[in-house]
Design a protein around this motif. Structure first.
Motif, PDB file in Angstrom:
ATOM      1  N   GLU A 150       0.825  -1.210   0.000  1.00 58.66           N
ATOM      2  CA  GLU A 150       0.000   0.000   0.000  1.00 58.66           C
ATOM      3  C   GLU A 150       0.857   1.258   0.000  1.00 58.66           C
ATOM      4  N   GLU A 151       1.979   1.215   0.711  1.00 57.70           N
ATOM      5  CA  GLU A 151       2.812   2.403   0.833  1.00 57.70           C
ATOM      6  C   GLU A 151       3.673   2.657  -0.400  1.00 57.70           C
ATOM      7  N   GLY A 152       3.939   1.622  -1.184  1.00 63.98           N
ATOM      8  CA  GLY A 152       4.811   1.799  -2.342  1.00 63.98           C
ATOM      9  C   GLY A 152       6.264   1.990  -1.976  1.00 63.98           C
ATOM     10  N   PHE A 155       8.453  -1.059  -4.167  1.00 64.44           N
ATOM     11  CA  PHE A 155       8.419  -1.088  -5.632  1.00 64.44           C
ATOM     12  C   PHE A 155       7.988   0.238  -6.264  1.00 64.44           C
ATOM     13  N   GLY A 156       7.718   1.253  -5.436  1.00 64.31           N
ATOM     14  CA  GLY A 156       7.514   2.598  -5.951  1.00 64.31           C
ATOM     15  C   GLY A 156       6.104   2.973  -6.340  1.00 64.31           C
ATOM     16  N   VAL A 157       5.178   2.029  -6.373  1.00 63.96           N
ATOM     17  CA  VAL A 157       3.793   2.323  -6.744  1.00 63.96           C
ATOM     18  C   VAL A 157       2.901   2.082  -5.531  1.00 63.96           C
ATOM     19  N   PRO A 158       2.272   3.116  -4.989  1.00 69.30           N
ATOM     20  CA  PRO A 158       1.406   2.923  -3.825  1.00 69.30           C
ATOM     21  C   PRO A 158       0.135   2.172  -4.193  1.00 69.30           C
ATOM     22  N   CYS A 159      -0.447   1.513  -3.198  1.00 70.58           N
ATOM     23  CA  CYS A 159      -1.684   0.743  -3.389  1.00 70.58           C
ATOM     24  C   CYS A 159      -1.523  -0.251  -4.533  1.00 70.58           C
ATOM     25  N   LEU A 160      -0.374  -0.868  -4.598  1.00 71.92           N
ATOM     26  CA  LEU A 160      -0.044  -1.757  -5.704  1.00 71.92           C
ATOM     27  C   LEU A 160      -1.014  -2.932  -5.785  1.00 71.92           C
ATOM     28  N   GLY A 161      -1.278  -3.572  -4.650  1.00 74.48           N
ATOM     29  CA  GLY A 161      -2.162  -4.732  -4.658  1.00 74.48           C
ATOM     30  C   GLY A 161      -3.576  -4.401  -5.063  1.00 74.48           C
TER      31      GLY A 161
END
Length: 424
Positions: A150-152, A155-161
């Motif tokens: 969620e924080e990114g 991997f740099g992207v928030p809310c990834l899941g």
């Protein structure tokens, strides 16, 4: 889609149904919260800073996933995964639809606070306990979620899941995302992410996320719990500043093409432009090459986090910072490029659901400048958020806090909400 999902929930009945979960002894609930909270408190805690290093799919976060499975198993709640790193524990028949979704995330920012994310998962399991103790019988399933990255921070992207689950992020792009050590998301997952799961998402009737407040509004209102109204539009932009690496001691000041100067000017410009617009701008991450004390940098990369109450304000802020950086680069003899890494539009939570919950709980309604998985899911099903008071007003820091009494109030509020949504 939101209206179609809302048809499955009788929102008007939320304020009228009998309250089974209101009678729990508050002190006892606070004690049970502390016991469950202490079972995860040491995991990933850095002894030096007191903050947490719980990056997605690393050892501490994987340990919390095991804890999640164990807690679900102890309550007879089967756990399934969606292929994107998200976990779901279900109370109710596996084939039944219109499930009510709750939960949050385990991962943290570097040296972050204890409550951001895990509070929503611990509270969800305790809310299930409250409903069962009160003899509540869900008419529709209740599902507790643990969302990934969620924080990114890894991997740099928030809310990834949640972005993968809803189809907001291409699984091919996501698979190639790499952390600071060069490990890809596909490698961390053990497979390419599954991407959009309409079959799974279509089985949920609504989502309610409980979260620690990331500000002091509840302190000022002297209230332990609030309901969210909206999430400010926000995003992350990467600035790459290119110059000429050279010797710090032999290069004349007039001959330098120093990208650090352009970077420093851009940081100050972002601060000024945000203040002029009543917005927020933060540069909290920077990478310098070659990163030597006695060398002029050849490249500086900085990440801008920008947020505003209105989309046009956010666009104007980013455009202004870009223009200032470009103008300065021309004077410094450097080059600058700007890349949007993620962007989230204004999220107005479902008014019918949020309004009913605020009336049910007699709670204040607050906007927030922080992003959440709830903001991603809000485009696909009715979504609401509950905030628990943070006496320090500090978040993404070891100083983030919540009292056991307020956490118990949050559990009781969540149990009451979930009872209304699942048992009517």
């Amino acid at each position: 889609m939101t209206a179609d999902h809302a048809d499955h929930i009788d929102l008007a009945d939320l304020a009228d149904h009998a309250d089974h979960a209101d009678h729990a002894d508050h002190a006892d609930l606070a004690g049970r919260f502390r016991v469950l909270w202490d079972s995860i408190a040491p995991v990933g805690r850095d002894p030096g800073s007191g903050g947490y290093l719980r990056y997605a799919f690393t050892e501490p976060e994987l340990a919390l996933r095991d804890w999640f499975r164990a807690q679900a198993a102890s309550r007879g709640m089967p756990v399934t995964a969606d292929g994107n790193g998200n976990l779901f524990a279900r109370w109710g028949h596996p084939a039944a639809g219109d499930a009510v979704l709750t939960g949050s995330h385990f991962d943290s920012v570097p040296h972050g606070g204890a409550y951001d994310g895990p509070l929503g998962i611990v509270s969800a399991f305790l809310a299930v306990d409250e409903l069962r103790a009160a003899g509540a019988v869900p008419a529709r399933p209740l599902v507790v979620a643990a969302f990934a990255e969620e924080e990114g921070a890894r991997f740099g992207v928030p809310c990834l899941g949640s972005r993968l689950l809803t189809g907001a992020l291409d699984p091919g792009r996501a698979a190639g995302l790499r952390d600071a050590d060069g490990v890809s998301l596909a490698e961390a997952l053990g497979d390419r992410p599954a991407g959009a799961r309409p079959d799974l998402l279509g089985g949920f009737s609504c989502f309610v996320e409980l979260h620690v407040e990331q500000g002091r509004a509840l302190v000022e209102r002297d209230a332990p719990v609030a309901v969210a109204s909206a999430i400010w539009p926000h995003g992350r932009w990467r600035f790459d500043f290119l110059g000429e690496g050279n010797h710090a001691g032999t290069t004349l000041m007039a001959d330098r093409r120093d990208p650090m100067l352009t970077y420093a000017f851009t940081v100050l410009a972002a601060n000024k432009e945000a203040r002029l617009r009543g917005a927020h701008a933060t540069v909290g991450r920077v990478r310098v090459e070659p990163n030597a004390t006695n060398a002029i940098p050849s490249k500086v990369t900085g990440w801008l986090d920008a947020r505003a109450a209105e989309p046009d304000t956010l666009t104007g802020l980013v455009d202004a910072v870009r223009a200032k950086a470009t103008e300065r680069a021309g004077r410094d003899g450097t080059e600058v490029t700007l890349t949007e890494e993620s962007a989230t539009p204004l999220v107005a939570f479902d008014g019918g659901l949020g309004g009913r919950l605020a009336a049910l709980l007699d709670a204040p309604v607050l906007p927030t400048g922080a992003g959440h998985d709830a903001g991603v899911l809000a485009g696909h099903l009715p979504t609401a958020m509950l905030f628990v008071r943070n006496p320090t007003g500090v978040s993404h820091s070891p100083a983030e806090a919540a009292t056991d009494a307020d956490c118990a109030a949050g559990v009781a509020a969540l149990a009451r909400v979930l009872e209304k949504l699942t048992c009517t």
